[in-house]
Design a protein around this motif. Sequence first.
Motif, PDB file in Angstrom:
ATOM      1  N   ALA A  31     -15.320  75.463 -81.519  1.00  0.00           N
ATOM      2  CA  ALA A  31     -15.975  74.422 -82.524  1.00  0.00           C
ATOM      3  C   ALA A  31     -16.585  74.630 -84.362  1.00  0.00           C
ATOM      4  O   ALA A  31     -16.190  74.459 -85.111  1.00  0.00           O
ATOM      5  CB  ALA A  31     -16.786  73.273 -82.084  1.00  0.00           C
ATOM      6  N   ILE A  32     -17.932  75.808 -83.653  1.00  0.00           N
ATOM      7  CA  ILE A  32     -18.394  76.644 -84.409  1.00  0.00           C
ATOM      8  C   ILE A  32     -17.593  77.718 -85.485  1.00  0.00           C
ATOM      9  O   ILE A  32     -17.359  77.652 -86.628  1.00  0.00           O
ATOM     10  CB  ILE A  32     -20.207  76.503 -84.405  1.00  0.00           C
ATOM     11  N   LYS A  33     -16.844  77.978 -84.560  1.00  0.00           N
ATOM     12  CA  LYS A  33     -16.373  79.420 -85.347  1.00  0.00           C
ATOM     13  C   LYS A  33     -15.216  79.226 -86.422  1.00  0.00           C
ATOM     14  O   LYS A  33     -14.778  79.352 -87.120  1.00  0.00           O
ATOM     15  CB  LYS A  33     -15.684  80.213 -83.987  1.00  0.00           C
ATOM     16  N   TYR A  34     -14.543  77.710 -85.945  1.00  0.00           N
ATOM     17  CA  TYR A  34     -12.819  77.434 -86.346  1.00  0.00           C
ATOM     18  C   TYR A  34     -13.544  75.728 -87.747  1.00  0.00           C
ATOM     19  O   TYR A  34     -12.595  75.631 -87.717  1.00  0.00           O
ATOM     20  CB  TYR A  34     -12.175  76.618 -85.210  1.00  0.00           C
ATOM     21  N   SER A  35     -14.838  76.445 -87.610  1.00  0.00           N
ATOM     22  CA  SER A  35     -15.481  75.279 -89.066  1.00  0.00           C
ATOM     23  C   SER A  35     -16.250  75.674 -90.074  1.00  0.00           C
ATOM     24  O   SER A  35     -17.223  75.285 -90.585  1.00  0.00           O
ATOM     25  CB  SER A  35     -15.849  74.379 -88.330  1.00  0.00           C
ATOM     26  N   PRO A  36     -15.255  76.786 -91.025  1.00  0.00           N
ATOM     27  CA  PRO A  36     -16.453  77.226 -91.899  1.00  0.00           C
ATOM     28  C   PRO A  36     -16.705  76.412 -92.880  1.00  0.00           C
ATOM     29  O   PRO A  36     -15.721  75.439 -93.097  1.00  0.00           O
ATOM     30  CB  PRO A  36     -15.435  78.462 -92.139  1.00  0.00           C
ATOM     31  N   GLY A  37     -17.793  76.540 -93.269  1.00  0.00           N
ATOM     32  CA  GLY A  37     -17.957  75.146 -94.248  1.00  0.00           C
ATOM     33  C   GLY A  37     -18.721  74.272 -93.796  1.00  0.00           C
ATOM     34  O   GLY A  37     -19.463  73.195 -94.648  1.00  0.00           O
TER      35      GLY A  37
ATOM     36  N   LEU B 291      -5.212  68.615 -88.895  1.00  0.00           N
ATOM     37  CA  LEU B 291      -4.992  69.696 -89.780  1.00  0.00           C
ATOM     38  C   LEU B 291      -6.073  69.308 -91.358  1.00  0.00           C
ATOM     39  O   LEU B 291      -5.580  68.151 -91.466  1.00  0.00           O
ATOM     40  CB  LEU B 291      -3.514  69.887 -90.417  1.00  0.00           C
ATOM     41  N   GLY B 292      -7.156  70.222 -90.694  1.00  0.00           N
ATOM     42  CA  GLY B 292      -7.498  70.069 -92.109  1.00  0.00           C
ATOM     43  C   GLY B 292      -9.087  68.952 -92.550  1.00  0.00           C
ATOM     44  O   GLY B 292      -9.098  69.045 -92.987  1.00  0.00           O
ATOM     45  N   GLU B 293      -8.758  68.394 -90.935  1.00  0.00           N
ATOM     46  CA  GLU B 293      -9.807  67.112 -90.869  1.00  0.00           C
ATOM     47  C   GLU B 293     -11.072  67.448 -89.413  1.00  0.00           C
ATOM     48  O   GLU B 293     -11.717  66.828 -88.877  1.00  0.00           O
ATOM     49  CB  GLU B 293      -8.985  65.944 -90.424  1.00  0.00           C
ATOM     50  N   GLY B 294     -10.182  68.560 -88.969  1.00  0.00           N
ATOM     51  CA  GLY B 294     -11.327  69.335 -87.519  1.00  0.00           C
ATOM     52  C   GLY B 294     -10.208  68.630 -86.618  1.00  0.00           C
ATOM     53  O   GLY B 294      -8.880  68.510 -86.198  1.00  0.00           O
ATOM     54  N   SER B 295     -10.863  69.054 -85.150  1.00  0.00           N
ATOM     55  CA  SER B 295     -10.229  69.096 -83.372  1.00  0.00           C
ATOM     56  C   SER B 295     -11.164  68.473 -82.920  1.00  0.00           C
ATOM     57  O   SER B 295     -12.798  68.054 -83.168  1.00  0.00           O
ATOM     58  CB  SER B 295      -9.638  70.037 -83.602  1.00  0.00           C
ATOM     59  N   GLU B 296     -11.096  67.664 -81.823  1.00  0.00           N
ATOM     60  CA  GLU B 296     -11.619  66.854 -80.933  1.00  0.00           C
ATOM     61  C   GLU B 296     -11.075  67.589 -79.718  1.00  0.00           C
ATOM     62  O   GLU B 296     -10.358  66.954 -79.157  1.00  0.00           O
ATOM     63  CB  GLU B 296     -11.855  66.083 -80.229  1.00  0.00           C
ATOM     64  N   PHE B 297     -11.896  68.937 -78.980  1.00  0.00           N
ATOM     65  CA  PHE B 297     -11.309  69.771 -77.981  1.00  0.00           C
ATOM     66  C   PHE B 297     -11.856  68.599 -76.722  1.00  0.00           C
ATOM     67  O   PHE B 297     -13.569  68.210 -76.625  1.00  0.00           O
ATOM     68  CB  PHE B 297     -11.602  70.804 -77.533  1.00  0.00           C
ATOM     69  N   TYR B 298     -11.345  68.501 -75.808  1.00  0.00           N
ATOM     70  CA  TYR B 298     -12.025  67.485 -74.639  1.00  0.00           C
ATOM     71  C   TYR B 298     -11.235  67.694 -73.446  1.00  0.00           C
ATOM     72  O   TYR B 298     -10.316  68.577 -72.955  1.00  0.00           O
ATOM     73  CB  TYR B 298     -11.567  65.854 -74.226  1.00  0.00           C
ATOM     74  N   PHE B 299     -12.281  67.517 -72.121  1.00  0.00           N
ATOM     75  CA  PHE B 299     -11.980  66.988 -70.832  1.00  0.00           C
ATOM     76  C   PHE B 299     -12.463  66.459 -70.110  1.00  0.00           C
ATOM     77  O   PHE B 299     -13.290  65.698 -70.444  1.00  0.00           O
ATOM     78  CB  PHE B 299     -12.640  68.777 -70.141  1.00  0.00           C
ATOM     79  N   THR B 300     -11.468  65.588 -68.635  1.00  0.00           N
ATOM     80  CA  THR B 300     -11.850  64.903 -67.616  1.00  0.00           C
ATOM     81  C   THR B 300     -12.330  65.418 -67.170  1.00  0.00           C
ATOM     82  O   THR B 300     -11.160  66.305 -66.378  1.00  0.00           O
ATOM     83  CB  THR B 300     -11.317  63.769 -67.468  1.00  0.00           C
TER      84      THR B 300
ATOM     85  N   PHE C 114     -15.524  69.373 -87.671  1.00  0.00           N
ATOM     86  CA  PHE C 114     -14.621  69.031 -88.934  1.00  0.00           C
ATOM     87  C   PHE C 114     -14.211  70.135 -89.742  1.00  0.00           C
ATOM     88  O   PHE C 114     -14.225  70.250 -90.627  1.00  0.00           O
ATOM     89  CB  PHE C 114     -15.792  68.537 -90.045  1.00  0.00           C
ATOM     90  N   GLY C 115     -13.913  71.264 -89.250  1.00  0.00           N
ATOM     91  CA  GLY C 115     -13.083  72.411 -89.554  1.00  0.00           C
ATOM     92  C   GLY C 115     -11.836  72.204 -90.504  1.00  0.00           C
ATOM     93  O   GLY C 115     -11.150  71.262 -90.609  1.00  0.00           O
ATOM     94  N   ILE C 116     -11.036  73.455 -89.865  1.00  0.00           N
ATOM     95  CA  ILE C 116      -9.315  73.444 -90.301  1.00  0.00           C
ATOM     96  C   ILE C 116      -9.152  72.485 -89.644  1.00  0.00           C
ATOM     97  O   ILE C 116      -7.489  72.487 -90.055  1.00  0.00           O
ATOM     98  CB  ILE C 116      -9.488  74.917 -90.044  1.00  0.00           C
ATOM     99  N   GLY C 117      -9.129  71.622 -88.364  1.00  0.00           N
ATOM    100  CA  GLY C 117      -7.749  71.532 -87.292  1.00  0.00           C
ATOM    101  C   GLY C 117      -6.825  72.098 -87.265  1.00  0.00           C
ATOM    102  O   GLY C 117      -5.789  73.647 -87.282  1.00  0.00           O
ATOM    103  N   ILE C 118      -5.815  71.662 -86.150  1.00  0.00           N
ATOM    104  CA  ILE C 118      -4.290  72.148 -85.198  1.00  0.00           C
ATOM    105  C   ILE C 118      -2.958  70.999 -85.734  1.00  0.00           C
ATOM    106  O   ILE C 118      -3.400  70.290 -85.717  1.00  0.00           O
ATOM    107  CB  ILE C 118      -4.712  72.879 -84.210  1.00  0.00           C
ATOM    108  N   ASN C 119      -2.534  71.868 -86.113  1.00  0.00           N
ATOM    109  CA  ASN C 119      -0.774  70.687 -86.627  1.00  0.00           C
ATOM    110  C   ASN C 119      -0.207  70.382 -85.242  1.00  0.00           C
ATOM    111  O   ASN C 119      -0.768  71.398 -84.037  1.00  0.00           O
ATOM    112  CB  ASN C 119       0.517  71.534 -87.371  1.00  0.00           C
ATOM    113  N   GLU C 120       0.606  69.822 -85.387  1.00  0.00           N
ATOM    114  CA  GLU C 120       0.904  69.092 -84.174  1.00  0.00           C
ATOM    115  C   GLU C 120       1.487  69.717 -83.165  1.00  0.00           C
ATOM    116  O   GLU C 120       1.596  69.380 -82.223  1.00  0.00           O
ATOM    117  CB  GLU C 120       1.597  67.783 -84.509  1.00  0.00           C
ATOM    118  N   ALA C 121       2.291  71.274 -83.638  1.00  0.00           N
ATOM    119  CA  ALA C 121       3.428  71.609 -82.811  1.00  0.00           C
ATOM    120  C   ALA C 121       2.636  72.142 -82.399  1.00  0.00           C
ATOM    121  O   ALA C 121       3.367  72.691 -81.351  1.00  0.00           O
ATOM    122  CB  ALA C 121       4.286  72.172 -83.930  1.00  0.00           C
TER     123      ALA C 121
END
Length: 374
Positions: free
Chosen positions: A274-280, A355-364, A302-309
Amino acid sequence: MILIVDDTPENLISLKKVLERHNFEVDTAASGEEALKKVLKNEYVLIILDVQMPGMDGFEVAEAISGYSKAKETAIIFLSAVNTELKFITKGYSSGGLDYITKPVDMDILLLKVKTFYRIYEQSRKLIEIQNALLDEIEFRKQAERKKDEFISIASHELKTPLTSVKGYIQLLERNIDKGDIETVKKHLGKAQVQLEKLNELIADLLDISKIESGKLKFNKKHFVMDAMLDSVIEIINQSNPEFKIIREGKAELEIYADEMRIEQVVINFLTNAIKYSPGTSEVHIKLSADNDQIYLGVRDFGIGINEAQQKHVFDKFYRVEETAIHFQGLGIGLYISAEIIQRHGGEVGVKSILGEGSEFYFTLPLNQEKETD
């Protein structure tokens, strides 16, 4: 399915009844024109085609069918009461027919031929399936080989980088020790330690991959409270990344039965990514909640995000998001290892991203589960 084409209704009815009594699925057409319309809409294993019909005769119908890419492999049996001469039989074969039966039809012979064609069709279909499976397998071997070569190249580079850095710092240390510059020595030692930690993490990931591949990744499960473990992880991350603020949302003061060290490994991986892929940016949120059945932990950046594909591949072994591979270091195995750890605990991993708004990685993880899943 079998298509019977005959302009005589009684012939259609009698042939249809005989074939259906032997469990064949049957369709009928009363003219060549109707037959062509049906061939365009449906798939047939076999067409039993009368030769003498008004309008389009059987030979013309067969020639037209052979021009359809969808039906050109369909078997055709001609039926004829008149054209029994060799030249007409030859014309039947040249029109695309595979057999030629004269009327009145011997039903036993017709059934034998139908069964034979069906058997050939089934065998042909199985051969095609095997061929396609082999082609897919060959393509998968090729892709695996490319991924392996790419991984070896990346791993060599990633391992070489901290080693080169450590070597450089040691050379600087030798010079500064001779000068008696203790402050500079301490600074270089600290930087060398950071590079050694990176090297240690890379080697640990490679060892984990090896253990996963050989089925030797073991777990030391016990009861522990997720909240307490999370406090420890946040402290570790804050020490190495003081510029980032880690904000906790929610609590889960419940015990789970799992390998605390391995679950901690997953959380650290999510946070460092999360830190690595959130420059700025300067914030990462940890979401923690629990219900009667499971506990949820999500790391939101709140970083670079990942596209759906690409989202469906991020937990694949050696996968690196193409747009980021040039800018960010890594072996592309951290998330794969994390997924293996969580799944072996009976849980699930996932990602939500724009994409461009960030990501949420999660686990249950399941609560109150003491049954060994490894």
